[in-house]
Design a protein around this motif. Structure first.
Motif, PDB file in Angstrom:
ATOM      1  N   LEU A   1     -21.086 -65.695  -7.926  1.00 55.47           N
ATOM      2  CA  LEU A   1     -21.961 -66.427  -8.736  1.00 55.47           C
ATOM      3  C   LEU A   1     -23.125 -65.944  -9.445  1.00 55.47           C
ATOM      4  CD1 LEU A   1     -21.406 -69.716  -6.484  1.00 55.47           C
ATOM      5  CD2 LEU A   1     -20.301 -69.176  -8.607  1.00 55.47           C
ATOM      6  N   SER A   2     -23.778 -65.007  -8.919  1.00 52.66           N
ATOM      7  CA  SER A   2     -25.177 -64.572  -9.375  1.00 52.66           C
ATOM      8  C   SER A   2     -24.937 -63.564 -10.464  1.00 52.66           C
ATOM      9  CB  SER A   2     -26.040 -63.611  -8.475  1.00 52.66           C
ATOM     10  OG  SER A   2     -25.133 -62.646  -7.815  1.00 52.66           O
ATOM     11  N   ALA A   3     -23.803 -62.825 -10.379  1.00 56.17           N
ATOM     12  CA  ALA A   3     -23.353 -62.224 -11.582  1.00 56.17           C
ATOM     13  C   ALA A   3     -22.911 -62.940 -12.886  1.00 56.17           C
ATOM     14  CB  ALA A   3     -22.233 -61.373 -11.158  1.00 56.17           C
ATOM     15  N   LEU A   4     -22.253 -63.928 -12.266  1.00 56.33           N
ATOM     16  CA  LEU A   4     -21.798 -64.860 -13.470  1.00 56.33           C
ATOM     17  C   LEU A   4     -22.830 -65.574 -14.284  1.00 56.33           C
ATOM     18  CD1 LEU A   4     -18.511 -66.658 -11.988  1.00 56.33           C
ATOM     19  CD2 LEU A   4     -18.694 -64.943 -14.106  1.00 56.33           C
ATOM     20  N   LEU A   5     -23.807 -65.922 -13.602  1.00 51.61           N
ATOM     21  CA  LEU A   5     -25.009 -66.839 -13.949  1.00 51.61           C
ATOM     22  C   LEU A   5     -25.802 -65.643 -14.826  1.00 51.61           C
ATOM     23  CD1 LEU A   5     -27.034 -69.374 -13.981  1.00 51.61           C
ATOM     24  CD2 LEU A   5     -28.257 -68.019 -12.007  1.00 51.61           C
ATOM     25  N   TYR A   6     -26.006 -64.422 -14.394  1.00 50.12           N
ATOM     26  CA  TYR A   6     -26.786 -63.453 -15.254  1.00 50.12           C
ATOM     27  C   TYR A   6     -25.942 -63.276 -16.632  1.00 50.12           C
ATOM     28  CZ  TYR A   6     -28.122 -59.015 -17.102  1.00 50.12           C
ATOM     29  OH  TYR A   6     -28.410 -58.161 -17.862  1.00 50.12           O
ATOM     30  N   GLY A   7     -24.579 -63.114 -16.576  1.00 51.83           N
ATOM     31  CA  GLY A   7     -23.966 -62.941 -17.742  1.00 51.83           C
ATOM     32  C   GLY A   7     -23.772 -64.043 -18.799  1.00 51.83           C
ATOM     33  N   ALA A   8     -23.596 -65.324 -18.084  1.00 51.60           N
ATOM     34  CA  ALA A   8     -23.989 -66.523 -19.255  1.00 51.60           C
ATOM     35  C   ALA A   8     -25.445 -66.816 -19.819  1.00 51.60           C
ATOM     36  CB  ALA A   8     -23.463 -67.747 -18.399  1.00 51.60           C
ATOM     37  N   CYS A   9     -26.247 -66.363 -18.856  1.00 51.72           N
ATOM     38  CA  CYS A   9     -27.655 -66.570 -19.620  1.00 51.72           C
ATOM     39  C   CYS A   9     -27.832 -65.431 -20.630  1.00 51.72           C
ATOM     40  CB  CYS A   9     -28.652 -66.627 -18.221  1.00 51.72           C
ATOM     41  SG  CYS A   9     -28.635 -67.905 -17.284  1.00 51.72           S
TER      42      CYS A   9
ATOM     43  N   CYS B   1     -29.160 -61.445  -9.423  1.00 54.94           N
ATOM     44  CA  CYS B   1     -28.029 -60.458  -9.358  1.00 54.94           C
ATOM     45  C   CYS B   1     -28.430 -59.245  -8.884  1.00 54.94           C
ATOM     46  CB  CYS B   1     -27.472 -60.384 -10.955  1.00 54.94           C
ATOM     47  SG  CYS B   1     -26.187 -59.515 -11.080  1.00 54.94           S
ATOM     48  N   SER B   2     -29.676 -58.645  -9.025  1.00 56.51           N
ATOM     49  CA  SER B   2     -30.025 -57.354  -8.452  1.00 56.51           C
ATOM     50  C   SER B   2     -30.314 -57.817  -6.803  1.00 56.51           C
ATOM     51  CB  SER B   2     -31.443 -56.963  -8.913  1.00 56.51           C
ATOM     52  OG  SER B   2     -31.242 -56.620 -10.471  1.00 56.51           O
ATOM     53  N   HIS B   3     -30.641 -58.763  -6.547  1.00 53.68           N
ATOM     54  CA  HIS B   3     -30.957 -59.272  -4.975  1.00 53.68           C
ATOM     55  C   HIS B   3     -29.516 -59.051  -4.316  1.00 53.68           C
ATOM     56  CE1 HIS B   3     -32.516 -60.895  -1.458  1.00 53.68           C
ATOM     57  NE2 HIS B   3     -31.821 -61.958  -1.464  1.00 53.68           N
ATOM     58  N   TYR B   4     -28.521 -59.743  -4.945  1.00 54.56           N
ATOM     59  CA  TYR B   4     -27.383 -60.127  -3.914  1.00 54.56           C
ATOM     60  C   TYR B   4     -26.270 -58.869  -4.331  1.00 54.56           C
ATOM     61  CZ  TYR B   4     -28.383 -64.750  -2.963  1.00 54.56           C
ATOM     62  OH  TYR B   4     -29.060 -66.012  -2.258  1.00 54.56           O
TER      63      TYR B   4
END
Length: 323
Positions: free
Chosen positions: A15-23, A247-250
């Motif tokens: 989810l953190s990766a998808l949020l980063y990609g979308a933003c 994303c870097s955190h997770y």
């Protein structure tokens, strides 16, 4: 936030990766519209707006006890260094390169962030990467070189800015991962104090270069649609900074760079259809597709390994698990 010594869940990673990609995708398209379609003259002022939005949102959230980060003390600049310098360099070089290159070429040249991140993770964080991942990185770079070598709209200033952006992005991602100790500043503290330390110097730069005057004299400030897009860009700028840190955190700084490569697939092909500034050539198109194929291969290798149960591959182990 994960507890110390506990591996993040697969859902949190994905989810953190998808949020980063979308933003990231939305912000690149929106900034391209503001700086190119509307002709907004100052990427620096747009960056200041995004920093101001970050400060206001995080400060209000802290006041309302929605989030927590430490109050300011004299040790914070030492704890953060060199992140503020990398942060503003990443921010301003990214905005400047977006305005000077076509979307497809911008996204291709941004691929150099990945090998730079791989190199810095090896040097700074001591991580080792498999031969398959290194080969995928090589394919990404090869495709970028082929595509850039046949760029019919070559812009030296744009190329310089985008390569600076690659360096700042890679270094910012790796150092953010290193500094994001929950016992120290945490992810919110890193975001807030980065923006606080750099907004005043950036404002002074905009005054000295005349950027602020050009921005205030811009003829679209009475255009409601432009104002809405400008404010949305400021909010998305904050959201992207937060999503990058998350994303870097997770995951890892390298995985964050890879998610950016997946996003770039969409940006490049959207730019061909609707950007209006892509000049087609066979070699350019072939190079772009080699680059995208390498990026996807790399992405599947990295993200696929993270989604395997009980996988503790070195790349995906958080820094705090290694201490």
């Amino acid at each position: 936030m994960t507890a110390a010594g506990a591996e993040p869940s697969r859902a949190a990673r994905l989810l953190s990766a998808l949020l980063y990609g979308a933003c990231s995708l939305l912000l690149v398209l929106l900034n391209k519209a503001l700086l190119t379609a509307y002709g907004f003259p100052s990427p620096i002022v747009l960056g200041i707006g995004q920093m101001a939005a970050t400060i206001m949102i995080l400060y209000v959230a802290k006041l309302n006890k929605i989030i927590h980060f430490p109050d300011f003390d004299k040790r914070i600049p030492v704890k953060l260094f060199p992140l503020p310098l990398l942060y503003v360099g990443n921010h301003l070089s990214g905005l400047s390169s977006t305005s000077k290159l076509s979307l497809p070429m911008f996204t291709v040249l941004r691929k150099f962030t990945i090998p730079l991140t791989l190199l810095l993770e090896t040097i700074i964080l001591g991580k080792q990467h498999s031969l398959d991942i290194v080969a995928s990185v090589f394919a990404i770079v090869l495709g970028a070189v082929v595509a850039a070598g046949s760029d019919l709209a070559f812009n030296l200033e744009g190329y310089i800015f985008v390569f600076l952006n690659d360096i700042f992005t890679a270094a910012n991602g790796v150092y953010t991962k290193q500094k994001m100790d929950p016992k120290e500043l945490g992810k919110y503290g890193v975001l807030f104090y980065n923006a606080c330390f750099m907004i005043i110097p950036t404002f002074l730069i905009s005054v000295s270069t005349g950027d602020l005057q050009q921005a205030t004299e811009f003829n679209q400030w009475k255009n409601v649609l432009f104002i809405m897009q400008f404010l949305l860009s400021c909010f998305l700028g904050f959201l992207l900074m937060f999503a990058t840190v998350l994303c870097s955190h997770y995951n890892s700084a390298l995985t964050t760079a890879v998610v950016g490569a997946i996003k770039n697939v969409s940006v490049a092909y959207i730019g061909m259809l609707v950007g209006g500034d892509y000049i087609f050539s066979v070699l350019n198109f072939v190079g772009l597709n080699i680059c995208m194929a390498g990026g996807l291969r790399y992405s599947f290798l990295t993200l696929g390994s993270q989604l395997k149960p009980n996988q503790t591959d070195e790349e995906n182990v958080p820094v705090d698990m290694k201490s």
